[in-house]
Enzyme design. Sequence first.
Site, PDB file in Angstrom:
ATOM      1  N   ASP A 101      45.265 -17.223 121.563  1.00  0.00           N
ATOM      2  CA  ASP A 101      45.032 -17.431 119.925  1.00  0.00           C
ATOM      3  C   ASP A 101      46.463 -17.715 119.243  1.00  0.00           C
ATOM      4  O   ASP A 101      46.494 -18.216 118.247  1.00  0.00           O
ATOM      5  CB  ASP A 101      44.688 -15.741 119.513  1.00  0.00           C
ATOM      6  CG  ASP A 101      43.285 -15.508 119.982  1.00  0.00           C
ATOM      7  OD1 ASP A 101      42.577 -16.203 120.525  1.00  0.00           O
ATOM      8  OD2 ASP A 101      42.714 -14.468 119.558  1.00  0.00           O
ATOM      9  N   ASP A 159      45.377 -20.251 113.727  1.00  0.00           N
ATOM     10  CA  ASP A 159      45.361 -19.559 115.081  1.00  0.00           C
ATOM     11  C   ASP A 159      45.429 -20.708 116.177  1.00  0.00           C
ATOM     12  O   ASP A 159      44.648 -21.774 116.038  1.00  0.00           O
ATOM     13  CB  ASP A 159      44.151 -18.917 115.235  1.00  0.00           C
ATOM     14  CG  ASP A 159      44.500 -17.293 114.758  1.00  0.00           C
ATOM     15  OD1 ASP A 159      45.410 -17.378 113.942  1.00  0.00           O
ATOM     16  OD2 ASP A 159      43.669 -16.568 114.881  1.00  0.00           O
ATOM     17  N   HIS A 178      38.031 -19.579 115.736  1.00  0.00           N
ATOM     18  CA  HIS A 178      38.470 -19.983 116.907  1.00  0.00           C
ATOM     19  C   HIS A 178      37.402 -21.242 117.553  1.00  0.00           C
ATOM     20  O   HIS A 178      36.081 -20.564 117.390  1.00  0.00           O
ATOM     21  CB  HIS A 178      38.601 -18.980 118.085  1.00  0.00           C
ATOM     22  CG  HIS A 178      39.724 -17.981 117.511  1.00  0.00           C
ATOM     23  ND1 HIS A 178      39.895 -16.848 118.131  1.00  0.00           N
ATOM     24  CD2 HIS A 178      40.564 -18.186 116.568  1.00  0.00           C
ATOM     25  CE1 HIS A 178      41.018 -16.370 117.476  1.00  0.00           C
ATOM     26  NE2 HIS A 178      41.582 -16.907 116.538  1.00  0.00           N
ATOM     27  N   ASP A 202      36.807 -22.431 120.489  1.00  0.00           N
ATOM     28  CA  ASP A 202      36.283 -22.381 121.814  1.00  0.00           C
ATOM     29  C   ASP A 202      34.960 -21.443 122.253  1.00  0.00           C
ATOM     30  O   ASP A 202      34.888 -21.272 123.469  1.00  0.00           O
ATOM     31  CB  ASP A 202      37.420 -21.896 123.065  1.00  0.00           C
ATOM     32  CG  ASP A 202      38.219 -20.666 122.299  1.00  0.00           C
ATOM     33  OD1 ASP A 202      37.760 -19.917 121.380  1.00  0.00           O
ATOM     34  OD2 ASP A 202      39.088 -20.098 123.020  1.00  0.00           O
ATOM     35  N   CYS A 215      39.621 -17.740 126.301  1.00  0.00           N
ATOM     36  CA  CYS A 215      40.579 -16.943 125.232  1.00  0.00           C
ATOM     37  C   CYS A 215      41.734 -16.111 125.968  1.00  0.00           C
ATOM     38  O   CYS A 215      42.752 -15.864 125.729  1.00  0.00           O
ATOM     39  CB  CYS A 215      39.749 -15.944 124.487  1.00  0.00           C
ATOM     40  SG  CYS A 215      38.498 -16.417 123.407  1.00  0.00           S
TER      41      CYS A 215
HETATM   42  N1  GLY Z   1      34.695 -17.125 117.347  1.00  0.00           N
HETATM   43  C1  GLY Z   1      34.033 -16.703 118.727  1.00  0.00           C
HETATM   44  C2  GLY Z   1      32.665 -16.371 118.754  1.00  0.00           C
HETATM   45  O1  GLY Z   1      31.664 -17.025 118.684  1.00  0.00           O
HETATM   46  O2  GLY Z   1      32.292 -15.130 118.738  1.00  0.00           O
END
Ligand code: GLY
Length: 377
Positions: A110, A197, A246, A248, A352
């Site tokens: 992150d 991030d 995020h 990923d 992560c």
């Molecule tokens: N952002 C990551 C998830 O899908 O929880």
Amino acid sequence: MESLQTVVNSWNDFDTLRHVIVGRADLTCIPPSEPATEAKIPSNSDMRGMWGPRPLATIEKANEQLDSLTCLLEGRGIRVDRPTPIQWNQAVVTPDFSTQSMFGCMPPRDVLLTVGKEILSAPMSFRCRYWEYLAYHTLMQQYFDDDPEFRWEQAPRPRLTDRSYKAGYFDDITIEERLERTAMLDFVTTEDEPLFDAADVLRIGKDLFCQHGLTTNRRGMKWLQRHFPNHRIHVVNFPGDPYPIHIDATFVPLRPGLIMNNPNRRLPEDQRKIFAANDWEIVDAARPAHNSPPPLCYSSVWLSMNVLILDHKTVVVEASENYQMDQFYELGFEVLPLAFRDAYPFGGGLHCATADVLRVGDCEDYFPNQVPGTQIS
Ligand code: GLY
């Protein structure tokens, strides 16, 4: 294991991994409510209203799985470094804000953005994460001393005043309303200052695809474009995600020419053009094996696709994610299953939990056929 000479160099998430940072769960806290976390935690989450140090038994279980990941990687000759946790249960006080505790250093992805020979600490929007980069300071210092070409960088420290957030952004709204807002690119963070991030930035050689969402704003992408003038910074968003944080667990490159997309969060048609124009195939990810995340977890069940690629043919997948493993077998990968769900509540899955230091390979141009309108301007 014998330690490899330090060379910082990584341009993507799929070339052969040689050196990586794996997080630690020690002392992790659930931070108190603040504007950015309010927007992230679902209204029906077991985390609502809770804050303070996480139970020791859960920390120990998470650390066992993080240690197992470390052993798996070292067993394959990959050098693994670990951060130095600090006492996260301390207040953060700056001239602009204060909050009662910090977060942790389980998800290095992150905060640390590796682009080639550079590792950059990101200007994150969570106040509780303001000092998180300190857990990596000893490692960065070591890389700086060992590798004369290593670029140790930091984006402008954000002020995180109330002007950085929309007040009451997600109070008492339904999932449908959340989805409408995120589809309209209406996020809790404002454009007051550059924020991103590192985990919102997908690195594919010369092109960096940045998710515009709750934790990354356009000003952050503009800063990235000026900071990396030889790269092309593309804005992407995924309208089906009510909590777009995020990239990923949403859009995951597997090898040159192949990318996996969360079928609930499809990349819009106009943003797909650059992949089609360069013969990249976008496949739907397999469905998750679980109906709900583990207790006290920020993330969704789609951590199933938050995998760690070791090279173009080898991937580490969470051991209970049968459907995702089957998909990788069908795509021709060797799959290394690893139990990891106890680590999820600490900040995410296998991708992560890591940050790249060295992958063998150079900065390739995978998208020579550019499509007008996709780059940040
Ligand atoms: N952002 C990551 C998830 O899908 O929880």
